[in-house]
Design an enzyme around this catalytic site. Sequence first.
Site, PDB file in Angstrom:
ATOM      1  CG  ASP A  25       2.302   0.653   7.568  1.00 29.92           C
ATOM      2  OD1 ASP A  25       3.227   0.364   6.771  1.00 29.92           O
ATOM      3  OD2 ASP A  25       1.742  -0.202   8.284  1.00 29.92           O
ATOM      4  CD  GLU A  59       8.067  -0.878  -3.340  1.00 30.24           C
ATOM      5  OE1 GLU A  59       7.417  -0.127  -2.582  1.00 30.24           O
ATOM      6  OE2 GLU A  59       8.136  -2.104  -3.165  1.00 30.24           O
ATOM      7  CG  ASP A  87      14.552  -1.478   4.685  1.00 31.60           C
ATOM      8  OD1 ASP A  87      15.748  -1.701   4.912  1.00 31.60           O
ATOM      9  OD2 ASP A  87      13.753  -1.218   5.585  1.00 31.60           O
ATOM     10  CG  PHE A 115      10.549   2.647  11.941  1.00 34.04           C
ATOM     11  CD1 PHE A 115      10.545   1.643  10.989  1.00 34.04           C
ATOM     12  CD2 PHE A 115       9.360   2.963  12.573  1.00 34.04           C
ATOM     13  CE1 PHE A 115       9.380   0.969  10.663  1.00 34.04           C
ATOM     14  CE2 PHE A 115       8.193   2.295  12.267  1.00 34.04           C
ATOM     15  CZ  PHE A 115       8.205   1.302  11.303  1.00 34.04           C
ATOM     16  CB  VAL A 116      11.086   7.023   7.588  1.00 30.34           C
ATOM     17  CG1 VAL A 116      12.363   7.733   7.946  1.00 30.34           C
ATOM     18  CG2 VAL A 116      11.345   5.961   6.519  1.00 30.34           C
ATOM     19  CE  LYS A 159      -3.271  -2.286   3.090  1.00 30.44           C
ATOM     20  NZ  LYS A 159      -3.718  -2.336   4.504  1.00 30.44           N
TER      21      LYS A 159
HETATM   22  C1  PRP Z   1       7.502  -1.882   2.269  1.00 27.41           C
HETATM   23  C2  PRP Z   1       7.805  -1.092   1.003  1.00 27.41           C
HETATM   24  C3  PRP Z   1       8.454  -2.100   0.112  1.00 27.41           C
HETATM   25  C4  PRP Z   1       9.147  -3.015   1.088  1.00 27.41           C
HETATM   26  C5  PRP Z   1      10.591  -2.634   1.127  1.00 27.41           C
HETATM   27  O1  PRP Z   1       6.277  -2.511   2.121  1.00 27.41           O
HETATM   28  O2  PRP Z   1       6.648  -0.548   0.433  1.00 27.41           O
HETATM   29  O3  PRP Z   1       7.508  -2.797  -0.663  1.00 27.41           O
HETATM   30  O4  PRP Z   1       8.574  -2.813   2.383  1.00 27.41           O
HETATM   31  O5  PRP Z   1      11.310  -3.481   1.977  1.00 27.41           O
HETATM   32  P1  PRP Z   1      12.510  -4.387   1.462  1.00 27.41           P
HETATM   33  O6  PRP Z   1      13.312  -3.570   0.483  1.00 27.41           O
HETATM   34  O7  PRP Z   1      13.285  -4.682   2.721  1.00 27.41           O
HETATM   35  O8  PRP Z   1      11.953  -5.617   0.839  1.00 27.41           O
HETATM   36  P2  PRP Z   1       5.524  -3.209   3.346  1.00 27.41           P
HETATM   37  O9  PRP Z   1       5.839  -4.679   3.343  1.00 27.41           O
HETATM   38  O10 PRP Z   1       5.814  -2.473   4.607  1.00 27.41           O
HETATM   39  O11 PRP Z   1       3.981  -3.082   2.930  1.00 27.41           O
HETATM   40  P3  PRP Z   1       3.085  -1.766   2.774  1.00 27.41           P
HETATM   41  O12 PRP Z   1       3.618  -1.005   1.589  1.00 27.41           O
HETATM   42  O13 PRP Z   1       1.711  -2.284   2.538  1.00 27.41           O
HETATM   43  O14 PRP Z   1       3.185  -0.967   4.050  1.00 27.41           O
END
Ligand code: PRP
Length: 193
Positions: free
Chosen positions: A172, A112, A116, A165-166, A56
Amino acid sequence: MSESADPLDRLPAAYRSQVEQVLIPREAIAAKLDVLAAEIDRDYADRELLLVGVLKGAIFVVADLHRRLEVPSAVDFMAVSSYGSATTSSGVVRIMKDLDTEIEGRDVLVVEDIVDSGLTLDYLLKNLRSRRPASVEVLSLLTKPSRREVDLPIRYVGFEVPDVFVVGYGLDFAEHYRGLSDIVTLRPEAYGG
Ligand code: PRP
């Protein structure tokens, strides 16, 4: 608003006490998206683009980028779930919602909010490339290079952030803070850090 006003004052009252610092104010996000959209318009002149937002977190980046683009562009979304803890990802990815459209032969731009470890995107890129698009590039508003576990080509990057942590502007913690207009850091007690 005067120049010296506290940036925290612009946040919704219910969240203000949990926020430590405004890391990237809304004006800086808007200015960066202006620059990235102009770059994309140049790079994709005379082509059509499919923006693939990763739900999301990317909702606001997709919406605000899409409105800025001059090149013809369509939007689709994927939702993936990583089996990590609340604040880290494991790299084991499951597709919860796939694209509505075929991408064979199309120019795809994955959008994206943050990269991370890169594990989510690594999986997504392999998956999308197997569908034989004409091209696949990535735009991420934020990147945390110090956390990267896989080397990834991110064509358009908004901001590099340190390993903090942002939340906000789509990001979220336990589904809270996504709607904040700024990207902020939380006080450790707000996320059990
Ligand atoms: C977050 C972000 C990326 C992923 C990055 O999504 O949107 O998709 O984590 O992390 P990584 O590079 O370590 O794989 P999240 O899983 O938090 O879902 P969300 O977007 O629904 O909050």
